[in-house]
Design an enzyme around this catalytic site. Sequence first.
Site, PDB file in Angstrom:
ATOM      1  CD  GLN A 134       2.227   6.800   4.500  1.00  0.00           C
ATOM      2  OE1 GLN A 134       3.118   6.386   5.249  1.00  0.00           O
ATOM      3  NE2 GLN A 134       2.323   7.958   3.866  1.00  0.00           N
ATOM      4  CB  SER A 135       4.172  -0.252   1.996  1.00  0.00           C
ATOM      5  OG  SER A 135       4.937  -1.400   2.280  1.00  0.00           O
ATOM      6  CG  ASN A 136       4.859   0.199   8.291  1.00  0.00           C
ATOM      7  OD1 ASN A 136       5.015   1.407   8.373  1.00  0.00           O
ATOM      8  ND2 ASN A 136       3.822  -0.416   8.845  1.00  0.00           N
TER       9      ASN A 136
ATOM     10  CB  ALA B  44      -0.919  -0.006   1.219  1.00  0.00           C
TER      11      ALA B  44
ATOM     12  CB  ALA C 289       7.431   0.042   0.435  1.00  0.00           C
TER      13      ALA C 289
END
Length: 342
Positions: free
Chosen positions: A75-77, A73, A79
């Site tokens: 706001q991917s942690n 997503a 990523a």
Amino acid sequence: MHLARFPRLRFAHLPTPLEPMDNLTKLLGGPRLWIKRDDCTGLATGGNKTRKLEFLMADALAKGADTVITQGAVQSNHARQTVAIAAKLGLQSHLLFEERVKHADEDYQKSGNVLLDRLHGVESIRYYPADTNMNAAMEQVAEELKGEGRKPYVIPGGGSNPVGALGYVNCAFELVSQANDMGLKIDLLVHATGSAGTQAGLVTGLELMNTQIPVLGIGVRAPKPKQEENVYNLCEATADFLGVKGGVKRDKVVANTDYVGGGYGVPTDGMHEAVGLFARHEAILLDPVYSGKGADGLIDLIRKGEFGKDVKNIVFLHTGGAVGLFGYRHAFESHFEVAANG
């Protein structure tokens, strides 16, 4: 199990602390609460994906990769941690973002994890509509990069495959060792579960050690049947990868998905309360997408008396991601206004 036979880099700050939460324990009046601080793994503000990336990035280097591709997503942690370790290792990184959250504001699109992705030098960010086949999209990007002479390594969302799950098999060993040294009998381990790798690794590791520590995943996206199916399938694949085929029974995989609310990444009142309680009573920052909803589930189940008398010590695994709070600034500001005016 001898995990040293698998390629691994060592950049996480391990072991992460295992600490009591006596203030919340007193406030809630239930079992004694403990927290496993995987928000303290050290990579770009930390988080649970760092453990997975120690194995995934070692595999990437062993296969000669010069580029990594992953998805999540906006706001991917995961990523953010992937881009950070790619930068440290001198690899190019490409992100594919699935726009799962509707009506997202500018903070969500540009602050929090996204700001850190750019600071760490991500090569490209591509955006896709919700419900896109993201694995197929990553393969397409990989083919494009191969055509440019790159050697890409594709990491699934959340780092959740048997290689990545080894990070949480290892965490299971670490947690049990800490508990043994402290004389702590863990009656239940609770955490937020999404892409399945954390829960699958924990369940697999704890079961193969015969610890008799049950794991409860508080779901943040999929319905209960789908979430448990995803976790169990990855447990089987991980145990098989370790050479212990059939090492995990189906009934050991348990998820509660009552706290998802309006969907993945959509704030709930319970999440707001949980984040506030952890911040004000334990000085611990949760995130709005994963650990906040996981903590909401834990708090609500304690209040409802769902845990029996035999459950005296519960460990909450903090999966990190507090930087994502900055992507949800407006959601929290409106909540504070309601609280102030209530």
